[in-house]
Design a protein around this motif. Sequence first.
Motif, PDB file in Angstrom:
ATOM      1  N   LEU A  48       0.559  -1.083   0.067  1.00 25.65           N
ATOM      2  CA  LEU A  48      -0.010  -0.258   0.258  1.00 25.65           C
ATOM      3  C   LEU A  48       0.613   1.352   0.019  1.00 25.65           C
ATOM      4  N   GLN A  49       1.834   0.859   0.150  1.00 26.69           N
ATOM      5  CA  GLN A  49       2.609   2.346   0.072  1.00 26.69           C
ATOM      6  C   GLN A  49       3.871   2.061  -1.513  1.00 26.69           C
ATOM      7  N   GLY A  50       3.925   1.519  -2.306  1.00 31.86           N
ATOM      8  CA  GLY A  50       4.638   1.483  -3.218  1.00 31.86           C
ATOM      9  C   GLY A  50       5.084  -0.043  -3.283  1.00 31.86           C
ATOM     10  N   ALA A  51       5.201  -0.535  -3.041  1.00 28.25           N
ATOM     11  CA  ALA A  51       6.028  -2.024  -3.350  1.00 28.25           C
ATOM     12  C   ALA A  51       5.207  -3.500  -4.304  1.00 28.25           C
ATOM     13  N   ALA A  52       6.210  -3.798  -4.848  1.00 27.68           N
ATOM     14  CA  ALA A  52       5.727  -4.913  -5.763  1.00 27.68           C
ATOM     15  C   ALA A  52       5.888  -5.794  -5.026  1.00 27.68           C
ATOM     16  N   ILE A  53       4.797  -6.981  -5.121  1.00 23.30           N
ATOM     17  CA  ILE A  53       5.378  -8.325  -4.677  1.00 23.30           C
ATOM     18  C   ILE A  53       6.037  -9.897  -5.480  1.00 23.30           C
ATOM     19  N   VAL A  54       6.969 -10.089  -5.249  1.00 20.23           N
ATOM     20  CA  VAL A  54       6.745 -11.409  -5.920  1.00 20.23           C
ATOM     21  C   VAL A  54       6.685 -12.950  -5.168  1.00 20.23           C
ATOM     22  N   HIS A  55       5.896 -13.493  -5.612  1.00 18.54           N
ATOM     23  CA  HIS A  55       5.857 -15.124  -4.657  1.00 18.54           C
ATOM     24  C   HIS A  55       5.932 -15.882  -5.820  1.00 18.54           C
ATOM     25  N   VAL A  56       6.707 -17.736  -5.210  1.00 19.27           N
ATOM     26  CA  VAL A  56       6.893 -17.765  -5.795  1.00 19.27           C
ATOM     27  C   VAL A  56       6.053 -19.572  -5.029  1.00 19.27           C
ATOM     28  N   ASN A  57       5.157 -19.486  -6.860  1.00 16.38           N
ATOM     29  CA  ASN A  57       4.163 -20.967  -5.690  1.00 16.38           C
ATOM     30  C   ASN A  57       5.336 -22.371  -5.314  1.00 16.38           C
ATOM     31  N   GLY A  58       4.721 -23.153  -3.623  1.00 16.52           N
ATOM     32  CA  GLY A  58       5.572 -24.386  -2.968  1.00 16.52           C
ATOM     33  C   GLY A  58       6.079 -23.058  -1.826  1.00 16.52           C
ATOM     34  N   TYR A  59       7.001 -21.556  -1.597  1.00 16.28           N
ATOM     35  CA  TYR A  59       7.550 -21.084  -1.008  1.00 16.28           C
ATOM     36  C   TYR A  59       6.189 -19.491   0.156  1.00 16.28           C
ATOM     37  N   ASP A  60       6.838 -20.046   1.259  1.00 19.30           N
ATOM     38  CA  ASP A  60       6.154 -19.632   2.638  1.00 19.30           C
ATOM     39  C   ASP A  60       6.657 -17.654   2.764  1.00 19.30           C
ATOM     40  N   GLN A  61       7.598 -17.509   1.602  1.00 20.84           N
ATOM     41  CA  GLN A  61       7.631 -16.004   1.299  1.00 20.84           C
ATOM     42  C   GLN A  61       7.640 -15.200   0.798  1.00 20.84           C
ATOM     43  N   VAL A  62       7.983 -14.028   0.354  1.00 14.23           N
ATOM     44  CA  VAL A  62       7.184 -13.153  -0.959  1.00 14.23           C
ATOM     45  C   VAL A  62       8.983 -11.907  -0.990  1.00 14.23           C
ATOM     46  N   VAL A  63       9.266 -11.844  -1.738  1.00 15.44           N
ATOM     47  CA  VAL A  63      10.239 -10.550  -2.328  1.00 15.44           C
ATOM     48  C   VAL A  63       9.243  -9.595  -2.208  1.00 15.44           C
ATOM     49  N   VAL A  64       9.678  -8.557  -1.491  1.00 14.88           N
ATOM     50  CA  VAL A  64       9.480  -6.955  -1.580  1.00 14.88           C
ATOM     51  C   VAL A  64      10.159  -6.073  -1.756  1.00 14.88           C
ATOM     52  N   ALA A  65       9.650  -5.192  -3.055  1.00 13.91           N
ATOM     53  CA  ALA A  65      10.755  -4.498  -4.265  1.00 13.91           C
ATOM     54  C   ALA A  65       9.738  -3.237  -4.650  1.00 13.91           C
ATOM     55  N   LYS A  66      10.360  -1.731  -3.578  1.00 11.31           N
ATOM     56  CA  LYS A  66       9.822  -1.121  -3.475  1.00 11.31           C
ATOM     57  C   LYS A  66      10.174  -0.171  -4.597  1.00 11.31           C
ATOM     58  N   ILE A  67       9.306   0.018  -5.133  1.00 12.85           N
ATOM     59  CA  ILE A  67       9.717   1.131  -6.618  1.00 12.85           C
ATOM     60  C   ILE A  67       8.204   2.113  -6.083  1.00 12.85           C
ATOM     61  N   SER A  68       8.020   2.811  -5.350  1.00 11.01           N
ATOM     62  CA  SER A  68       6.689   3.482  -4.536  1.00 11.01           C
ATOM     63  C   SER A  68       6.824   5.087  -6.189  1.00 11.01           C
ATOM     64  N   ALA A  69       6.207   5.234  -6.232  1.00 13.89           N
ATOM     65  CA  ALA A  69       6.357   6.834  -7.097  1.00 13.89           C
ATOM     66  C   ALA A  69       4.975   7.394  -7.295  1.00 13.89           C
ATOM     67  N   TYR A  70       4.421   8.491  -6.535  1.00  9.67           N
ATOM     68  CA  TYR A  70       3.745   9.269  -5.932  1.00  9.67           C
ATOM     69  C   TYR A  70       4.206  10.168  -6.275  1.00  9.67           C
ATOM     70  N   GLN A  71       2.551  10.690  -6.745  1.00 12.91           N
ATOM     71  CA  GLN A  71       2.539  11.674  -8.155  1.00 12.91           C
ATOM     72  C   GLN A  71       3.107  13.046  -6.721  1.00 12.91           C
ATOM     73  N   SER A  72       3.251  14.061  -7.496  1.00 13.62           N
ATOM     74  CA  SER A  72       3.681  15.825  -6.684  1.00 13.62           C
ATOM     75  C   SER A  72       3.199  16.307  -7.448  1.00 13.62           C
ATOM     76  N   ARG A  73       3.493  17.433  -7.086  1.00 13.84           N
ATOM     77  CA  ARG A  73       3.971  18.524  -7.692  1.00 13.84           C
ATOM     78  C   ARG A  73       5.231  18.929  -8.060  1.00 13.84           C
ATOM     79  N   GLY A  74       5.402  20.069  -8.767  1.00 11.18           N
ATOM     80  CA  GLY A  74       6.849  20.284  -8.684  1.00 11.18           C
ATOM     81  C   GLY A  74       7.251  21.224  -7.414  1.00 11.18           C
ATOM     82  N   LEU A  75       8.451  21.838  -7.616  1.00 11.68           N
ATOM     83  CA  LEU A  75       8.999  22.355  -6.766  1.00 11.68           C
ATOM     84  C   LEU A  75       7.993  24.536  -7.195  1.00 11.68           C
ATOM     85  N   SER A  76       8.167  24.600  -6.477  1.00 12.29           N
ATOM     86  CA  SER A  76       7.383  26.629  -6.672  1.00 12.29           C
ATOM     87  C   SER A  76       7.942  27.270  -5.560  1.00 12.29           C
ATOM     88  N   ALA A  77       7.727  28.955  -6.031  1.00 13.04           N
ATOM     89  CA  ALA A  77       7.752  29.510  -5.166  1.00 13.04           C
ATOM     90  C   ALA A  77       6.743  29.670  -3.946  1.00 13.04           C
TER      91      ALA A  77
END
Length: 511
Positions: free
Chosen positions: A119-148
């Motif tokens: 929910l904070q922008g990570a992609a989750i990789v699950h492999v069948n047969g394993y009780d673990q997942v790989v968390v890859a944090k590649i968040s890309a929040y939309q924000s306005r550009g820098l201004s005065a």
Amino acid sequence: MFNKKKQDKEKNENKDQENKEQQQNEEKPKHEPISPDKNQFLLDVKQKLHSPSDFIVRFVSDNMTLVYVDNLVDNKMLNEIILTQLHEVEEIPEAIHLKLSIPEVDVVNELNKFIGDMLQGAAIVHVNGYDQVVVAKISAYQSRGLSAPENESQVIGSQVGFNENLSTNISLIRRYITNPNLCNEKFVLGKQTKTSLSVLYIHGIAIEEYINTVKQRITDLEIEDLIDSSVLAELIDDNSRSIFPQMLLTERPDRFCDGLLSGKIGIIVNGSSMGILCPYSFIEFFQSREDQNLRWPIASFIRLLRFFAILISIFLTPIYVASLTFHYEVIPQPLLVPLSESRAIVPFPPIIEALILELIIELLREAGAKLPTKVGQTIGIVGGIVIGTAAVEAGITSNILIIIVALGALSSFTTPNYMMGNVIRIIRFPIILLAGFWGYYGVMIAVCILFIHLLRLTTLGAPYMAPFYPPRFKQWPNSIIRFPITFIQRQAVNSRNKKNDSEQSGKKVSK
């Protein structure tokens, strides 16, 4: 008998301890394992997220599944790095963890943990047969550009302000302060929002006691949501019931960094364009960052003019009300006749007349602030002229009071801090009431109450009225006027590191 009381007391204490432990155990999230089966894994995730429409499932291979929430991940990194490297790696969580060439990758074996990361922008990789997942944090929040900055504008100096992205704001700070001693500690607040925030300070300059106080207050908070930094400032300040702000909210990175360099602690909240600086004394709210950019005689004159304007804003209208109600003898004789002629057709006493005009000014100010910029300026100027002229012609108020109220309103806008400017405008009303009831005695009562309240206030335990109380005479002149840069001490009065002071004592400033 006494033994029985003692036993009952011990039993009650044991029960209270058991209830606390039981409550703590209930509050702790239960450990939910990850299902090794691919279909059950997807079913569990959908149940946790309540099957949202932006939940994306991509089958990389027969045994490998990629899940994420749309619009929260960086699609470029997802397609060019994650998916490309997943096709080339062995289908084992540890091997995927080592293969992915992104900064933040982790292996997780708990369902609730990776749901929060997703929910904070990570992609989750699950492999069948394993009780673990790989968390890859590649968040890309939309924000306005820098201004005065819009609320803290200045002529000379930086014209860049914070935006709502935490990473961008921290990068702006690190561009100003390229110091390895700049510490950045991250926290997460809000049971519903899971808002990230960073506490920043410079090790060796900020006082350890203040740092621990800020971190302890943030850790002790139990809130449902956190949307803006102003809410956090009210939650962690010393006296949230006081009308006076005890922490500075600023949208200027240069002012924020100047505070860090003077020994203050800064807080940046994700989703807010305002940074928090603490501890902050009363006198510092009336000092502008632009004071450091101007030549010291000009900056000193402007600062003195600002303090004079604050006194006008607070006391000019109450003095008018008190003088006309109880103390005609203090009005000069040449001014007494024009005053009498101006108020000859006014049906209200001075206190009602002043309150009506002050409320009209506040209504115009609030309407101008909430309307679009062009319309707001027109409403403020035209509305003030039309209402003022009509009020005089209708006999509701006098010409002199309009001048006094307008001068007081104009003086209140010289305060460089928006929060303190609101305080200056509000405290006029109770002082006007006391002046209308008891004259100058009422004004003095208001001043005494105001000073008692300010002297009792603290900011992170430091005196709010420093350096005037407790008195530090060496710092008085530099608080009121701006000395040349070579004579300015870099650390603030109420957030000084004593260790650094002892090391710097005896050293002379050289050009």
